[in-house]
Design a protein around this motif. Sequence first.
Motif, PDB file in Angstrom:
ATOM      1  N   GLU A  17      10.698 -10.840  38.816  1.00 38.07           N
ATOM      2  CA  GLU A  17      11.418 -11.980  38.256  1.00 38.07           C
ATOM      3  C   GLU A  17      10.943 -12.310  36.849  1.00 38.07           C
ATOM      4  O   GLU A  17      11.715 -12.703  35.992  1.00 38.07           O
ATOM      5  N   LEU A  18       9.630 -12.148  36.649  1.00 35.27           N
ATOM      6  CA  LEU A  18       9.062 -12.428  35.331  1.00 35.27           C
ATOM      7  C   LEU A  18       9.688 -11.515  34.284  1.00 35.27           C
ATOM      8  O   LEU A  18      10.102 -11.962  33.207  1.00 35.27           O
ATOM      9  N   LYS A  24      12.547 -10.025  34.540  1.00 34.60           N
ATOM     10  CA  LYS A  24      13.953 -10.372  34.420  1.00 34.60           C
ATOM     11  C   LYS A  24      14.131 -11.606  33.526  1.00 34.60           C
ATOM     12  O   LYS A  24      15.020 -11.661  32.687  1.00 34.60           O
ATOM     13  N   GLN A  25      13.244 -12.583  33.716  1.00 32.41           N
ATOM     14  CA  GLN A  25      13.373 -13.818  32.945  1.00 32.41           C
ATOM     15  C   GLN A  25      13.056 -13.604  31.477  1.00 32.41           C
ATOM     16  O   GLN A  25      13.733 -14.128  30.608  1.00 32.41           O
TER      17      GLN A  25
END
Lengths: 317, 394
Positions: free
Chosen positions: A128-129, A131-132
């Motif tokens: 997620e990191l 992706k963000q």
Amino acid sequence: MSLLSQAVTILLNGLQQGAVFALLGIGLTIILGTMEFLNLAHGALYLIGAYAGLLVFKEAALTNGLLYNSGIQQVGLGAGFLAALVLVPIIGFVVGALMERFVAEPFYDRAETDQLLVTFGLALIIEELVKQVIGGNTFQSIPPETLLGVQASGPIGLPIVGSFPRWRLYIVLIAGVVILATYFVIERTDFGLVVQAGTRDSEMVRLLGIPIDRSYTLVFAMGAALAAFAGLIGASFQTISPQIGMERALVPAFLTIVVGGAGSVVGAIAGGMVLGVVVAAFQQTYSQWAFIVMYLLVALVLVFRPQGIFGSVEVGE
Amino acid sequence: MSDDTEPDGGPVVDEATERVDGSTDDLLERILARDDLVVVGFVLSLFVFPYLLVNLLTQIGEAIGFSIGGYVGLPTLVLIFGIVVIGFNLLLGYTGLLSFGHAAFFGVSAYAAGIFTAEATAFLPTAVAHSPLAMVGVGTFAALVIAWPIGFVSIRRSGVYFAVLTLTFGQMLYYYALGPGAWLTNGDNGFSDVNVGHLLGTFELEEAILGADFLRAYTWQYVFVAVAAVFALWMANRIINSPYGLIFKALGQNEQRVSFVGLDVFRYKHMAFIISAGFAGAGGALFAIHETYIHPTTSLYWITSGDFVIMTILGGTGSLVGPVLGALIFEYVSNVISGVSLPVIGAIGSLWRFVLGAVFVVIVWVFPKGVYGGVRDVVVALTGRGDDDGGEEA
């Protein structure tokens, strides 16, 4: 295409895919064998390797994510593929060392299920990191044009096969060198001896007065560096997106060591090659069945030869 | 009292002193420790659950300026996954087997139920072929049928090997549904020919049972799924508190001793696996009814199995309703919180998985008993434990 040339093409494609599996498998297996630690974040290390490779090699054009929103449209060093080949394993090594210190170490004495779960959570966080910060879009693969002044793109003429993508051949060579180097470190150095003994019986090694705990960080970091390197190699011929860690790396890494035999470096190499060649063979003939057959093969090995092709011990049983 | 049913409910000493006290605080703890009262509490909460989740949270959201209210179908979805994880927990929480392949049973059941509605009209009256009850029956049966051989093979290994084996079977089915099986499943386009008829031939599932706005989330579908969820919880409770279920728990604690007693470990593990797959199957069929569209990635892919693991751990293993709480948190965060937009950061959007991952790590690290276990401990600490500490000091 004659039968022979088809067979050789399958073998080359299989070796190339198998090399990535083997790199992942070796990393996972030395961590599993030495520390008896199950690292579901291994795929996340592959992911880090792929993105680190992308950013060191090129200046990637962003389309969304935190960096893009704060006005940065291009990110990356643009330092060339050679720099990526050197830097990516170092990045993986550092991340791995940190991971061992802060996440893995508190869980060595806890239940196997807890290890699986906490690293699974960590894998979600890293995915997620990425992706963000960098964005959830898919980047094209990053094959280099030239490497050390030698042309690396375009087709190359080979006997029997005829024309074959030059870079794919080089992948087999580069990965082969790294795999061999790892093999020699494990088999021929004192450090490797400690690691090897640790995979057999870490308690005995400790009783002999060898500070194996100190080697733990090093082993974990080494495994992580190999996974990151696999990520770079993978990114050089496959697309890059935040999902690749879970989809292309984590599951194949586990399948590789299960087929080869957990805790064995030779097993991981063999397992990777077997899986790679099987997948390549079916991709060329009955492509829809390729992954079904791969999983079937793993299931058969697990049922009939649970210690794997080369393994002698069963970890976690 | 609770010693008979749930020895792990809490330290025996606590309860003995509390029984003397006879205060209202210890009543609370006794309720929490008793499984059949938990079932009753679950039933009662189902009556207010949709109102709280949809109406009340929407109103609170309007007051504070964030859209935190659930949508009408959300309570149903939560309970569908609740049913799955109640069964998953029988395997993970009680028997101690971590499966990474439960999406196989969930997905196969969803496909079986969907394909049944599309094809069975050829030889059955439409009222039967499209009946939601028949769908659940067919789906659960299909899940049980494939669980038998998968369990038979996987149970032979334990630990990681068990996890990887269940994963491989799930993935084989996923790739089959995606590629070679497309004639049956419509492959990557997804299966949309799901014809859901009226419940018992009369009740339209999408309609609310009453016209009033404050009851808008109480659809017939919710009633159907809620009844199924109560049945699932009741059955899990019956299983766990039966002599048979006691052996499941014993397997989770010490497998070797169970075999020393002379019991066939393999058979009991196999049965636990099949039972747990049946719950996943029931959930899968209900999921097909709820979504009326099935795609390999939302049903059979291993990430779905991973979601079941997350929900169960999040809620808390080793308690019956804990995992349902996990399903609620997971689905609420992924469907509602992901749409909330904050003043500084902006839309949370896909950040929800990041938050979820972080919460998950914290829970595994600090509260191995999950949210439900954590809340229970806090309640006990605030009430019973406080009294006891005083007693010990004196």
